[in-house]
Design a protein around this motif. Sequence first.
Motif, PDB file in Angstrom:
ATOM      1  N   GLU A  51       0.808  -1.224   0.000  1.00 60.21           N
ATOM      2  CA  GLU A  51       0.000   0.000   0.000  1.00 60.21           C
ATOM      3  C   GLU A  51       0.841   1.273   0.000  1.00 60.21           C
ATOM      4  O   GLU A  51       0.413   2.312  -0.471  1.00 60.21           O
ATOM      5  CB  GLU A  51      -0.964  -0.009   1.192  1.00 60.21           C
ATOM      6  N   GLU A  52       2.053   1.172   0.558  1.00 62.79           N
ATOM      7  CA  GLU A  52       2.861   2.394   0.715  1.00 62.79           C
ATOM      8  C   GLU A  52       3.967   2.560  -0.315  1.00 62.79           C
ATOM      9  O   GLU A  52       4.373   3.674  -0.598  1.00 62.79           O
ATOM     10  CB  GLU A  52       3.515   2.440   2.101  1.00 62.79           C
ATOM     11  N   TYR A  69       0.088   0.914  -3.894  1.00 60.02           N
ATOM     12  CA  TYR A  69       0.832   2.149  -4.152  1.00 60.02           C
ATOM     13  C   TYR A  69       0.406   2.840  -5.456  1.00 60.02           C
ATOM     14  O   TYR A  69       0.312   4.053  -5.532  1.00 60.02           O
ATOM     15  CB  TYR A  69       2.322   1.787  -4.190  1.00 60.02           C
ATOM     16  N   TYR A  70       0.122   2.033  -6.481  1.00 56.87           N
ATOM     17  CA  TYR A  70      -0.244   2.596  -7.780  1.00 56.87           C
ATOM     18  C   TYR A  70      -1.725   2.978  -7.874  1.00 56.87           C
ATOM     19  O   TYR A  70      -2.153   3.576  -8.850  1.00 56.87           O
ATOM     20  CB  TYR A  70       0.028   1.574  -8.889  1.00 56.87           C
ATOM     21  N   GLY A  71      -2.515   2.532  -6.887  1.00 63.46           N
ATOM     22  CA  GLY A  71      -3.956   2.725  -6.989  1.00 63.46           C
ATOM     23  C   GLY A  71      -4.631   1.533  -7.646  1.00 63.46           C
ATOM     24  O   GLY A  71      -5.762   1.620  -8.108  1.00 63.46           O
ATOM     25  N   VAL A  72      -3.937   0.405  -7.683  1.00 63.16           N
ATOM     26  CA  VAL A  72      -4.492  -0.818  -8.263  1.00 63.16           C
ATOM     27  C   VAL A  72      -5.063  -1.672  -7.129  1.00 63.16           C
ATOM     28  O   VAL A  72      -4.431  -1.838  -6.089  1.00 63.16           O
ATOM     29  CB  VAL A  72      -3.396  -1.606  -9.019  1.00 63.16           C
ATOM     30  N   TYR A  73      -6.260  -2.186  -7.356  1.00 57.78           N
ATOM     31  CA  TYR A  73      -6.941  -2.984  -6.329  1.00 57.78           C
ATOM     32  C   TYR A  73      -6.783  -4.488  -6.572  1.00 57.78           C
ATOM     33  O   TYR A  73      -6.660  -4.934  -7.713  1.00 57.78           O
ATOM     34  CB  TYR A  73      -8.452  -2.678  -6.337  1.00 57.78           C
ATOM     35  N   ASN A  74      -6.888  -5.233  -5.488  1.00 57.74           N
ATOM     36  CA  ASN A  74      -7.120  -6.686  -5.534  1.00 57.74           C
ATOM     37  C   ASN A  74      -6.067  -7.494  -6.297  1.00 57.74           C
ATOM     38  O   ASN A  74      -6.406  -8.448  -6.992  1.00 57.74           O
ATOM     39  CB  ASN A  74      -8.504  -6.969  -6.166  1.00 57.74           C
ATOM     40  N   MET A  75      -4.825  -7.102  -6.161  1.00 56.52           N
ATOM     41  CA  MET A  75      -3.778  -7.909  -6.806  1.00 56.52           C
ATOM     42  C   MET A  75      -3.671  -9.291  -6.150  1.00 56.52           C
ATOM     43  O   MET A  75      -3.290 -10.264  -6.794  1.00 56.52           O
ATOM     44  CB  MET A  75      -2.421  -7.205  -6.707  1.00 56.52           C
ATOM     45  N   PHE A  76      -3.959  -9.351  -4.865  1.00 51.22           N
ATOM     46  CA  PHE A  76      -3.726 -10.612  -4.143  1.00 51.22           C
ATOM     47  C   PHE A  76      -4.960 -11.182  -3.440  1.00 51.22           C
ATOM     48  O   PHE A  76      -5.025 -12.371  -3.201  1.00 51.22           O
ATOM     49  CB  PHE A  76      -2.655 -10.401  -3.058  1.00 51.22           C
TER      50      PHE A  76
END
Lengths: 345, 280
Positions: free
Chosen positions: B162-163, B198-205
């Motif tokens: 997130e950071e 960090y990029y503003g992308v959701y739900n990678m994992f």
Amino acid sequence: MKRIVTSFALALLTLQACKQTPGDNAKATTENSAMDIKVSGETETQAKLNPPMVPAAIGNRAAKKVVVHLEATEEEGVLADGVTYKFWTFNSTVPGTFIRIRVGDEVELHLKNASNSVMPHNIDLHAVNGPGGGAEATNVAPGKEAIFNFKALNPGLFVYHCAAAPVPLHIANGMYGLILVEPEGGLPKVDREYYIMQGEFYTKGKTDEKGLQEFDQDKGVDERPTYVVFNGKKNALMGADALEAKVGETVRMFVGNGGPNLVSSFHVIGEIFDRVYVEGGTTINKNIQTTVIPAGGAAMVEFKVEEPGNYILVDHSIFRAFNKGAIGMLKVTGEKNPKIFHKVQ
Amino acid sequence: MFKIFKIFLYFGGFFFLLTACDKVSAFNSTKESAKSDNKEVSINPDVKMVLIKGGEYQPFYGEDSSLVQVQDFLLDEKPVTNKEFLDFVQKNPKWKRSHVKAVFADDTYLKDWQNDETLPKNADPNAAVTFVSWFAAKAYAKSAGKRLPTLDEWEYVAMADEESANARDKSTYSAHLINLYNQKEREKNAVKISQPNYYGVYNMFDLVWEWTDDFNSIMTTSDSRTAEFDDKGLFCASAATSTTDVLNYASFMRYAFRSSLKANYTVGNLGFRCAKDVTK
Ligand SMILES: [Cu+2]
């Protein structure tokens, strides 16, 4: 980091080298003759019994085709009183279903991965002569099934385990079991047979800390287990679940060690093993107090019970037994035999 | 058909080695031409795409020194949802469950759907679509005027927490993911509920595994211990013998999962999201 990588790679290389070293002449002969054994008769579908039970002895039956069904599952279960853990299993038990065949048998192994699994799983059977012991042939996605065939060439007691990446985690979560390949004519008859497998668990919380416990990677790497248990659970072989025998009977224990890290010093308090099939192979050693069972290895121990009472099974690395759970019980009932044992005062 | 596809992959692999490591688009177009038999009807899903600033990244497999250059690209901020996939299927009937060919999707394709055009009972329309094959995902992306992210692109974004853009060295990063990956039925949850990275992308994992365009182009042999690659490597470094971070169990899991797949497989916790080149 580079060093870790290198040593890891080296270890792997060594493992590979060991696997590919051609056996001595004796082994080669056994293998060759086993290769020529023809299968006959009806195909058997292997029974699924929960540990510590094992399927019936093969006796003097001819070699045949045997179908084995294993299902990889991921499910929450009890690790100790009030402690739960997300186990990964073969057929929902730790250790997985005991597979029992004979030399020359042709096994058709079905590995299904439960549809609600998160991870891929596979199986490496140490009883198999072939790449990865089957792991390469069986890497199976959730909801899918892999099938492969192998012919049992070497008699002995062998470990099987999951070898999907990351291997240590799959083993640490409980994905191991034993496969017994009996020699032609079968093992000598005994009165009782039990299936016991040691394994370690690495949890975030301390030993006996209540609640659902998460896997602790650092403890795994450091080889500092929170639990060392028989059959996937603290006290799995205690109390009402203790093993049983009667005075005068001969007991055979199929003892495996899933690891992932520790070597077991298997001992039964108050008994001497009359016979140990050393490392699960063909050599028989006699009159043994404690036998070493390597991680990823096994041994068969046999002893006659002469005196009633409770006999405690331990890993004689004794803190493990009394603090981490590596303890079980064999309850022997029957007539007392003062000639062999009696308290004087 | 699958064989042809495989040959293309191999061929592509060699082609790849001959050219530079970053010529991903060339590799893709070779494959593309293999199956441009009938066109997808275009769809226009309402999904924000996030600009991912490219850079060098250390792939999970390879030598310590072999960095891969990832170009700037656009990535869907979330996985493709049930609702969106339904729209695609309605406009492209050949991707309906009853129409789809077995070579393109196995027999569990959209398994939980009540029929060709009805989502599973109690399914959240905003949950990620699952039980979709690589072929289906690819077709969807194409009809949306996009493509699937490459494995390098996906893993590049996956380094972020997130950071920070690269959290791989944080001890909590892998441990957190292992426990996350150990939770079942996450795929039933709606997208964009949890925090973006960090990029503003959701739900990678936290919801589903995701297809990548070249999901099987590099991996350990499916026996993960032999520490050797198939020759269709994604790296120039052919001498690479092991992983760069043997303790990053979370990455191991993703690679192991990918290596258990075939392009027509459909799995209950496997979805996808789309990517796109940045047009200059
Ligand atoms: Cu496994």
